[in-house]
Design a protein around this motif. Structure first.
Motif, PDB file in Angstrom:
ATOM      1  N   GLN A  57       0.834  -1.206   0.000  1.00  0.00           N
ATOM      2  CA  GLN A  57       0.000   0.000   0.000  1.00  0.00           C
ATOM      3  C   GLN A  57       0.866   1.252   0.000  1.00  0.00           C
ATOM      4  N   PRO A  58       0.333   2.348  -0.500  1.00  0.00           N
ATOM      5  CA  PRO A  58       1.072   3.621  -0.417  1.00  0.00           C
ATOM      6  C   PRO A  58       1.468   3.915   1.028  1.00  0.00           C
ATOM      7  N   GLY A  59       2.718   4.368   1.176  1.00  0.00           N
ATOM      8  CA  GLY A  59       3.265   4.615   2.498  1.00  0.00           C
ATOM      9  C   GLY A  59       3.966   3.415   3.111  1.00  0.00           C
ATOM     10  N   GLY A  60       3.831   2.265   2.486  1.00  0.00           N
ATOM     11  CA  GLY A  60       4.453   1.046   3.006  1.00  0.00           C
ATOM     12  C   GLY A  60       5.913   0.918   2.613  1.00  0.00           C
ATOM     13  N   SER A  61       6.494  -0.220   3.002  1.00  0.00           N
ATOM     14  CA  SER A  61       7.921  -0.473   2.778  1.00  0.00           C
ATOM     15  C   SER A  61       8.134  -1.835   2.140  1.00  0.00           C
ATOM     16  N   LEU A  62       9.201  -1.943   1.413  1.00  0.00           N
ATOM     17  CA  LEU A  62       9.690  -3.213   0.875  1.00  0.00           C
ATOM     18  C   LEU A  62      11.208  -3.181   0.910  1.00  0.00           C
ATOM     19  N   ARG A  63      11.799  -4.361   1.035  1.00  0.00           N
ATOM     20  CA  ARG A  63      13.245  -4.476   0.895  1.00  0.00           C
ATOM     21  C   ARG A  63      13.544  -5.434  -0.246  1.00  0.00           C
ATOM     22  N   VAL A  69      13.801   9.534  -4.974  1.00  0.00           N
ATOM     23  CA  VAL A  69      13.780   8.552  -3.885  1.00  0.00           C
ATOM     24  C   VAL A  69      14.676   8.947  -2.720  1.00  0.00           C
ATOM     25  N   LYS A  70      15.389  10.036  -2.849  1.00  0.00           N
ATOM     26  CA  LYS A  70      16.331  10.453  -1.816  1.00  0.00           C
ATOM     27  C   LYS A  70      15.611  10.653  -0.489  1.00  0.00           C
ATOM     28  N   GLY A  71      16.193  10.096   0.567  1.00  0.00           N
ATOM     29  CA  GLY A  71      15.595  10.200   1.889  1.00  0.00           C
ATOM     30  C   GLY A  71      14.600   9.107   2.213  1.00  0.00           C
ATOM     31  N   ARG A  72      14.197   8.334   1.208  1.00  0.00           N
ATOM     32  CA  ARG A  72      13.223   7.251   1.428  1.00  0.00           C
ATOM     33  C   ARG A  72      13.808   5.885   1.098  1.00  0.00           C
ATOM     34  N   PHE A  73      14.754   5.815   0.173  1.00  0.00           N
ATOM     35  CA  PHE A  73      15.370   4.551  -0.230  1.00  0.00           C
ATOM     36  C   PHE A  73      16.797   4.512   0.304  1.00  0.00           C
ATOM     37  N   THR A  74      17.250   3.306   0.658  1.00  0.00           N
ATOM     38  CA  THR A  74      18.618   3.116   1.138  1.00  0.00           C
ATOM     39  C   THR A  74      19.211   1.881   0.487  1.00  0.00           C
ATOM     40  N   ILE A  75      20.376   2.043  -0.110  1.00  0.00           N
ATOM     41  CA  ILE A  75      21.099   0.912  -0.702  1.00  0.00           C
ATOM     42  C   ILE A  75      22.198   0.488   0.263  1.00  0.00           C
ATOM     43  N   SER A  76      22.413  -0.824   0.375  1.00  0.00           N
ATOM     44  CA  SER A  76      23.435  -1.320   1.291  1.00  0.00           C
ATOM     45  C   SER A  76      23.951  -2.668   0.808  1.00  0.00           C
ATOM     46  N   ARG A  77      25.106  -3.060   1.359  1.00  0.00           N
ATOM     47  CA  ARG A  77      25.722  -4.344   1.009  1.00  0.00           C
ATOM     48  C   ARG A  77      25.812  -5.230   2.251  1.00  0.00           C
ATOM     49  N   ASP A  78      25.721  -6.524   2.030  1.00  0.00           N
ATOM     50  CA  ASP A  78      26.101  -7.532   3.026  1.00  0.00           C
ATOM     51  C   ASP A  78      27.092  -8.448   2.329  1.00  0.00           C
ATOM     52  N   ASN A  79      28.375  -8.190   2.533  1.00  0.00           N
ATOM     53  CA  ASN A  79      29.395  -8.951   1.815  1.00  0.00           C
ATOM     54  C   ASN A  79      29.409 -10.417   2.229  1.00  0.00           C
ATOM     55  N   ALA A  80      29.060 -10.699   3.460  1.00  0.00           N
ATOM     56  CA  ALA A  80      29.034 -12.091   3.917  1.00  0.00           C
ATOM     57  C   ALA A  80      27.990 -12.898   3.137  1.00  0.00           C
ATOM     58  N   LYS A  81      26.915 -12.234   2.731  1.00  0.00           N
ATOM     59  CA  LYS A  81      25.856 -12.902   1.972  1.00  0.00           C
ATOM     60  C   LYS A  81      25.965 -12.640   0.473  1.00  0.00           C
ATOM     61  N   ASN A  82      26.986 -11.856   0.078  1.00  0.00           N
ATOM     62  CA  ASN A  82      27.161 -11.527  -1.344  1.00  0.00           C
ATOM     63  C   ASN A  82      25.880 -10.939  -1.934  1.00  0.00           C
ATOM     64  N   THR A  83      25.294 -10.035  -1.195  1.00  0.00           N
ATOM     65  CA  THR A  83      23.977  -9.497  -1.530  1.00  0.00           C
ATOM     66  C   THR A  83      23.958  -7.985  -1.332  1.00  0.00           C
ATOM     67  N   GLN A 138      16.371  -0.852   0.466  1.00  0.00           N
ATOM     68  CA  GLN A 138      15.273  -0.639   1.394  1.00  0.00           C
ATOM     69  C   GLN A 138      14.445   0.532   0.893  1.00  0.00           C
ATOM     70  N   MET A 139      13.161   0.298   0.695  1.00  0.00           N
ATOM     71  CA  MET A 139      12.272   1.311   0.137  1.00  0.00           C
ATOM     72  C   MET A 139      11.173   1.622   1.145  1.00  0.00           C
ATOM     73  N   ASN A 140      11.178   2.842   1.641  1.00  0.00           N
ATOM     74  CA  ASN A 140      10.185   3.283   2.609  1.00  0.00           C
ATOM     75  C   ASN A 140       9.291   4.359   2.012  1.00  0.00           C
ATOM     76  N   SER A 141       8.162   4.581   2.664  1.00  0.00           N
ATOM     77  CA  SER A 141       7.218   5.624   2.228  1.00  0.00           C
ATOM     78  C   SER A 141       6.939   5.524   0.731  1.00  0.00           C
ATOM     79  N   LEU A 142       6.608   4.331   0.314  1.00  0.00           N
ATOM     80  CA  LEU A 142       6.427   4.087  -1.120  1.00  0.00           C
ATOM     81  C   LEU A 142       5.215   4.823  -1.673  1.00  0.00           C
ATOM     82  N   LYS A 143       5.357   5.289  -2.902  1.00  0.00           N
ATOM     83  CA  LYS A 143       4.307   6.018  -3.602  1.00  0.00           C
ATOM     84  C   LYS A 143       3.842   5.211  -4.814  1.00  0.00           C
ATOM     85  N   PRO A 144       2.645   5.424  -5.285  1.00  0.00           N
ATOM     86  CA  PRO A 144       2.159   4.665  -6.455  1.00  0.00           C
ATOM     87  C   PRO A 144       3.070   4.794  -7.676  1.00  0.00           C
TER      88      PRO A 144
END
Length: 126
Positions: free
Chosen positions: A13-19, A64-78, A82-88
């Protein structure tokens, strides 16, 4: 064989989050710059975010600045998005991509990337 697999998309839904996750196989992701891109029906592919190799800098589209965050987990090679406050208008197929040799800066230009995942659908709707 170098492979990228995205996961984590879905309906929210709008305003929700997904990773979103971008899992690599066949190579060490930390040596590569990684970009997240999205493409909505009838629109051009858009560079959403990127992260440079080996703990390099991050960069975001203004939309998307301020709402999305990119990150690494080198141990998981992933790499994650992270997407917050999603809009249609975030509804699109999201792709991750990788390229070696760009250094710590990264880029949101899709033409720079050599390896692409198959994409994951994100739908933001009430």
């Amino acid at each position: 064989q170098l492979q990228l697999v995205e996961s984590g998309g879905g309906l929210v839904q709008p305003g929700g989050s997904l990773r979103l996750s971008c899992a690599a196989s066949g190579f060490t992701l930390d040596y590569y710059a990684i970009g997240w891109f999205r493409q909505a029906p009838g629109k051009e592919r858009e560079g959403v975010s990127c992260i440079g190799s080996s703990g390099g800098r991050t960069n975001y589209a203004d939309s998307v600045k301020g709402r999305f965050t990119i990150s690494r987990d080198n141990a998981k090679n992933t790499v994650y998005l992270q997407m917050n406050s999603l809009k249609p208008e975030a509804t699109a197929v999201y792709y991750c991509a990788a390229v070696c040799g760009l250094g710590p800066a990264g880029t949101r230009s899709s033409s720079a990337y050599d390896y692409w995942g198959q994409g994951t659908q994100v739908t933001v709707s009430s």
